[in-house]
Design a protein around this motif. Structure first.
Motif, mmCIF file in Angstrom:
data_model
loop_
_atom_site.group_PDB
_atom_site.id
_atom_site.type_symbol
_atom_site.label_atom_id
_atom_site.label_comp_id
_atom_site.label_asym_id
_atom_site.label_seq_id
_atom_site.Cartn_x
_atom_site.Cartn_y
_atom_site.Cartn_z
ATOM 1 N N ALA A 185 0.529 -1.265 -0.133
ATOM 2 C CA ALA A 185 0.201 0.469 -0.259
ATOM 3 C C ALA A 185 0.191 1.306 -0.111
ATOM 4 O O ALA A 185 0.389 2.302 -0.220
ATOM 5 C CB ALA A 185 -1.163 -0.535 1.389
ATOM 6 N N LEU A 186 2.040 1.155 -0.020
ATOM 7 C CA LEU A 186 2.866 2.126 0.620
ATOM 8 C C LEU A 186 2.879 3.139 -0.692
ATOM 9 O O LEU A 186 2.802 4.514 -0.664
ATOM 10 C CB LEU A 186 4.280 2.341 1.054
ATOM 11 N N PRO A 187 2.440 2.670 -2.286
ATOM 12 C CA PRO A 187 2.785 3.194 -3.264
ATOM 13 C C PRO A 187 2.056 4.635 -3.536
ATOM 14 O O PRO A 187 1.258 5.279 -3.848
ATOM 15 C CB PRO A 187 2.400 2.922 -4.288
ATOM 16 N N ALA A 188 -0.017 3.881 -2.570
ATOM 17 C CA ALA A 188 -0.792 4.721 -2.196
ATOM 18 C C ALA A 188 -0.724 5.982 -1.769
ATOM 19 O O ALA A 188 -1.371 7.698 -1.926
ATOM 20 C CB ALA A 188 -2.203 4.315 -1.925
ATOM 21 N N GLY A 189 0.374 6.400 -0.579
ATOM 22 C CA GLY A 189 0.653 7.221 -0.031
ATOM 23 C C GLY A 189 1.160 7.753 -0.815
ATOM 24 O O GLY A 189 1.203 9.568 0.025
ATOM 25 N N VAL A 190 2.408 7.310 -1.205
ATOM 26 C CA VAL A 190 2.713 8.367 -1.814
ATOM 27 C C VAL A 190 2.936 9.065 -3.895
ATOM 28 O O VAL A 190 4.154 9.021 -4.555
ATOM 29 C CB VAL A 190 4.100 8.050 -2.233
ATOM 30 N N LEU A 191 1.729 8.311 -4.214
ATOM 31 C CA LEU A 191 1.754 7.984 -5.664
ATOM 32 C C LEU A 191 1.978 9.610 -6.236
ATOM 33 O O LEU A 191 2.380 8.688 -7.575
ATOM 34 C CB LEU A 191 0.305 8.202 -5.735
ATOM 35 N N PRO A 192 1.894 10.565 -6.053
ATOM 36 C CA PRO A 192 1.419 11.475 -7.174
ATOM 37 C C PRO A 192 3.210 12.193 -7.290
ATOM 38 O O PRO A 192 3.786 12.202 -8.156
ATOM 39 C CB PRO A 192 1.623 12.553 -6.300
ATOM 40 N N GLU A 193 3.962 11.403 -5.874
ATOM 41 C CA GLU A 193 5.803 11.459 -5.866
ATOM 42 C C GLU A 193 5.788 10.916 -6.734
ATOM 43 O O GLU A 193 7.208 11.047 -7.820
ATOM 44 C CB GLU A 193 6.035 11.301 -4.448
ATOM 45 N N MET A 194 5.639 8.980 -7.042
ATOM 46 C CA MET A 194 5.840 8.380 -7.666
ATOM 47 C C MET A 194 5.951 8.807 -8.879
ATOM 48 O O MET A 194 6.667 8.657 -10.227
ATOM 49 C CB MET A 194 5.757 7.130 -7.260
ATOM 50 N N SER A 221 7.324 9.945 -14.740
ATOM 51 C CA SER A 221 6.959 10.379 -15.629
ATOM 52 C C SER A 221 5.821 10.082 -16.475
ATOM 53 O O SER A 221 5.750 9.542 -17.918
ATOM 54 C CB SER A 221 8.009 10.667 -16.486
ATOM 55 N N VAL A 222 4.548 9.368 -14.999
ATOM 56 C CA VAL A 222 3.827 8.522 -15.922
ATOM 57 C C VAL A 222 2.159 9.368 -15.276
ATOM 58 O O VAL A 222 2.725 10.204 -13.963
ATOM 59 C CB VAL A 222 3.238 7.231 -15.687
ATOM 60 N N GLY A 223 1.081 9.113 -15.555
ATOM 61 C CA GLY A 223 -0.133 9.320 -15.217
ATOM 62 C C GLY A 223 -0.183 8.709 -13.162
ATOM 63 O O GLY A 223 -0.058 7.950 -12.601
ATOM 64 N N GLU A 224 -1.198 9.740 -12.435
ATOM 65 C CA GLU A 224 -1.206 8.840 -11.443
ATOM 66 C C GLU A 224 -2.288 7.458 -11.546
ATOM 67 O O GLU A 224 -2.268 7.638 -10.486
ATOM 68 C CB GLU A 224 -2.223 9.921 -10.266
ATOM 69 N N SER A 225 -2.567 7.839 -12.283
ATOM 70 C CA SER A 225 -4.022 6.485 -12.704
ATOM 71 C C SER A 225 -3.103 5.513 -13.109
ATOM 72 O O SER A 225 -3.070 4.208 -12.377
ATOM 73 C CB SER A 225 -4.896 6.730 -13.595
ATOM 74 N N ALA A 226 -2.265 5.915 -14.139
ATOM 75 C CA ALA A 226 -0.784 4.571 -14.083
ATOM 76 C C ALA A 226 -0.055 3.820 -12.667
ATOM 77 O O ALA A 226 0.138 2.729 -13.096
ATOM 78 C CB ALA A 226 -0.155 5.185 -15.378
ATOM 79 N N MET A 227 0.471 5.035 -12.396
ATOM 80 C CA MET A 227 0.817 4.481 -11.278
ATOM 81 C C MET A 227 0.338 4.316 -10.197
ATOM 82 O O MET A 227 0.907 2.803 -9.864
ATOM 83 C CB MET A 227 1.822 5.730 -10.520
#
Length: 399
Positions: free
Chosen positions: A38-47, A52-58
């Motif tokens: 779940a960590l990507p959910a908390g740092v989704l915009p930064e990742m 260089s991808v959109g938030e829905s892709a990340m």
């Protein structure tokens, strides 16, 4: 006496109470599994920006993880059936460690997603093993509580881990959060080696037809509730950042995640103390609380106070559900039911990430709480109706 024996005690000692060191090591394993997931959910915009991808892709970093777990759970369980259980658990945690280290260092989106698949496969092993381990470590009268202690790692990850990771990402960058997870995984490998007892795998020639467990009374009903919860939660949790930003609450993201996690921790404490006696009423209460949260988010998400109240209700409804459903499906279907739960849970977690991405790009984040309602209202009906085998008023005696 070995270190393992000193920490775990003999099987006779488990009759006196819970063996805390091994159970806490298992709880930390659950913590790491949830953190990795779940960590990507908390740092989704930064990742998303760094890759260089959109938030829905990340957001599909959660989806591929869950797909790998769901696809691999049953075949990996079959392929490793004869492995010593401790060896299998250590291998899974080592895979987490490597996957998180690669994620920390990677600047390649395909490479990151590839190692999310590796981590997801390791998670399939972890979630399939934890409940069985907890039950073997505890006397029959305390098995529900042992499962609760083990699964406490999940709300702890939500209440402490994810908010801390979100904070670290703001101060030091998202890679620092993944580096911290990697270092904790290294410590965990030593802890498991020292404290968790070993168990043999399944003897050659013994093959349990896992899918036949679907025919056991109560198993299908529990799995339908598992599917609804996993799908509903992940639609909302994976994309909580864009949901808050859409309602001008983006700066409150780490605070909302902290509130959610603390409420989840309270929920699992209550669940752990009462699951052996109150499985059915706790499951009903969980669904009602989550539904109430979705109603508030659907109607008044522009109000910061209401969002925080809804988050508390969501956390209270979600925190103990893993223990409740793990206990229910194991009561109804044993180890085979548990394997089916891992598969179902992760397939629908993957579906939540994918469906949330579609909803985000088409209907917008305001559609998330309505989707939760559409999923959980039927799940509540199933819990209310399935009172004989799936969610009985009195749990069957287990050994």
């Amino acid at each position: 006496m070995s270190v393992s024996e000193a920490l775990t005690g003999s099987s006779r000692n488990t009759d006196r109470g819970l063996p805390w060191w091994p159970l806490l090591a298992l709880a930390t394993t659950a913590f790491m599994g949830l953190m990795t997931e779940a960590l990507p959910a908390g740092v989704l915009p930064e990742m998303a920006r760094d890759h260089s991808v959109g938030e829905s892709a990340m957001g599909q970093a959660l989806t591929v993880y869950a797909i790998a777990t769901g696809v691999s759970a049953i075949p990996v369980a079959a392929a490793t059936a004869r492995w010593r259980r401790k060896r299998l658990l250590l291998t899974a945690v080592a895979a987490f460690t490597v996957a998180n280290l690669v994620t920390t260092l990677s600047s390649s989106f395909p490479l990151t997603m590839g190692f999310r698949l590796v981590a997801g496969m390791a998670a399939g092993v972890v979630w399939a093993e934890l409940v069985g381990y907890a039950r073997r470590l505890a006397p029959a009268r305390l098995q529900g509580r042992a499962i609760s202690v083990t699964m406490a790692g999940v709300p702890l990850a939500l209440s402490l881990g994810i908010p801390l990771g979100t904070y670290l990402s703001r101060v030091f960058g998202w890679r620092a959060a993944f580096l911290l997870v990697t270092l904790i995984s290294v410590v965990l490998l030593v802890w498991i080696s020292a404290s968790v007892p070993d168990h043999p795998g399944r003897p050659a020639g013994r093959r349990e037809p896992i899918l036949r467990a679907l025919a056991l009374p109560g198993v299908a009903a529990v799995l339908s509730v598992v599917a609804a919860y996993a799908l509903a939660h992940n639609i909302l949790y994976t994309y909580i950042a864009p949901f808050l930003e859409a309602h001008r609450l983006g700066d409150a993201r780490d605070r909302v995640l902290l509130v959610f996690g603390i409420a989840s921790l309270v929920s699992i404490c209550v669940t752990g103390a009462t699951v052996d006696r109150l499985l059915r009423p706790l499951t009903i209460a969980s669904a009602i609380l989550f539904i109430a949260a979705a109603v508030l988010l659907a109607l008044m998400a522009g109000n910061a106070l209401v969002v925080h109240v809804a988050t508390v209700l969501w956390g209270l409804g979600w925190g103990g559900i893993s223990t409740l459903l793990q206990t229910a499906v194991t009561d109804a279907g044993g180890g085979r039911g548990q394997a089916l739960l891992v598969t179902t849970w992760n397939w629908f977690m993957a579906g939540g990430g994918a469906a949330g991405g579609v909803l985000l790009d088409t209907l917008g984040p305001a559609s998330f709480p309505w989707s939760v309602l559409a999923l959980l209202l039927p799940a509540l009906v199933v819990v209310l109706v399935a009172r004989r085998h799936a969610f009985p008023a009195r749990r069957p005696v287990t050994t």
